[in-house]
Design an enzyme around this catalytic site. Structure first.
Site, PDB file in Angstrom:
ATOM      1  N   CYS A 131       0.838  -1.215   0.000  1.00  0.00           N
ATOM      2  CA  CYS A 131       0.000   0.000   0.000  1.00  0.00           C
ATOM      3  C   CYS A 131       0.864   1.254   0.000  1.00  0.00           C
ATOM      4  O   CYS A 131       0.515   2.251  -0.627  1.00  0.00           O
ATOM      5  CB  CYS A 131      -0.918   0.016   1.225  1.00  0.00           C
ATOM      6  SG  CYS A 131      -2.364  -1.048   1.099  1.00  0.00           S
ATOM      7  N   CYS A 237      -5.534   1.397   4.183  1.00  0.00           N
ATOM      8  CA  CYS A 237      -4.402   1.261   3.260  1.00  0.00           C
ATOM      9  C   CYS A 237      -3.233   2.153   3.652  1.00  0.00           C
ATOM     10  O   CYS A 237      -2.125   1.983   3.171  1.00  0.00           O
ATOM     11  CB  CYS A 237      -4.831   1.579   1.839  1.00  0.00           C
ATOM     12  SG  CYS A 237      -5.393   3.274   1.632  1.00  0.00           S
TER      13      CYS A 237
HETATM   14 FE1  SF4 Z   1      -1.319  -3.741  -2.504  1.00  0.00          FE
HETATM   15 FE2  SF4 Z   1      -2.715  -2.369  -0.740  1.00  0.00          FE
HETATM   16 FE3  SF4 Z   1      -3.683  -2.722  -3.196  1.00  0.00          FE
HETATM   17 FE4  SF4 Z   1      -3.578  -4.774  -1.548  1.00  0.00          FE
HETATM   18  S1  SF4 Z   1      -4.813  -2.916  -1.243  1.00  0.00           S
HETATM   19  S2  SF4 Z   1      -2.885  -4.786  -3.685  1.00  0.00           S
HETATM   20  S3  SF4 Z   1      -1.758  -4.390  -0.371  1.00  0.00           S
HETATM   21  S4  SF4 Z   1      -1.884  -1.586  -2.682  1.00  0.00           S
END
Ligand code: SF4
Length: 253
Positions: A131, A237
């Site tokens: 994230c 996030c």
């Molecule tokens: Fe990556 Fe966060 Fe998207 Fe999940 S929610 S794919 S951890 S950016």
């Protein structure tokens, strides 16, 4: 620019944003939501505020409200590279329907992805770091030059959102939460009143929609956001945890 530099904020600017947000929150608290947005967009931060939208399950309501105030308000959409195809199509439908004229897509830095997320499986090993590089860093860059941003979070979504004020400091910016007081019924009735289309995944059991690998269906009786990062303690996030928490928790970038 090194990614950590993106988050470095002079402390005096952070203090100023904190005072500004507290005053603004008190002043705006009794206002109707559309009036709040008009004040923020045209008077408090003219040319200096952006709406950040995921174009998810409940996004159309705030997008409609902002468009009714000023369709040229900048709207930032973070495309992590893991977004559902239906979200892209829904975004295009909503943008056309509302006549939004300044939608900006923020994407992760390919050079960072190559080094930090080779194979694109970081979300399984370290979702906070994923994230950080796919959402938080691109959003921070996209917000460069803005004094304030608008978020669609509601208190009824619970967890860290349950106590959020109408306006709060986010580093050296002010974050406005104009729907903080809205109930789920308010959101649904506004969407019905204005005939706003649902995100196509809502009918398929998704009630809070983010990245594909980290979003699952929600059963009857479950909290709307329980389908996000299911099976882990993660509930946000990182874009709403603020600079201090983000750096303290260690993003690894
Ligand atoms: Fe990556 Fe966060 Fe998207 Fe999940 S929610 S794919 S951890 S950016």
């Amino acid at each position: 620019m090194a990614l950590l530099e993106v988050f470095a904020r002079p402390l005096e600017l952070v203090d100023l944003a904190t005072s500004h947000a507290e005053l603004l929150a008190r002043r705006l608290a009794p206002w109707r939501t559309r009036d709040m947005l008009d004040e923020v967009i045209h008077h408090e931060f003219p040319g200096g505020v952006a709406l950040v939208s995921s174009f998810g399950a409940e996004s159309s309501v705030l997008l409609h409200l902002v468009a009714s105030v000023d369709r040229a308000t900048p709207v930032i959409f973070v495309d992590t590279g893991k977004i559902f195809g239906s979200t892209h199509r829904y975004r295009d439908e909503i943008v056309a329907r509302l006549g939004l004229t300044d939608v900006r897509v923020a994407k992760p830095d390919p050079a960072v992805l190559m080094v930090q997320d080779e194979g694109a499986g970081l979300w399984m090993r370290n979702p906070d770091k994923c994230c950080a590089i796919r959402k938080v860093a691109p959003l921070s860059k996209a917000l460069s030059g803005f004094e304030a941003w608008i978020s669609g979070r509601k208190r009824y979504q619970g967890m860290v959102r349950a106590e959020m004020p109408i306006a709060e400091a986010d580093g050296d910016r002010v974050k406005i939460n104009p729907l903080a007081n809205w109930s789920k019924a308010d959101v649904e009735s506004y969407a019905r009143l204005h005939d706003l289309p649902d995100h196509p995944l809502v009918a398929d059991g998704f009630r809070s929609i983010g990245c594909m690998p980290c979003t699952s269906r929600v059963a009857e009786g479950e909290d709307d956001r329980s389908g996000r990062w299911r099976g882990s303690n993660k509930t946000e996030c990182g874009i709403h945890l603020g600079l201090a928490a983000f750096e303290r928790d260690g993003s690894g970038i």
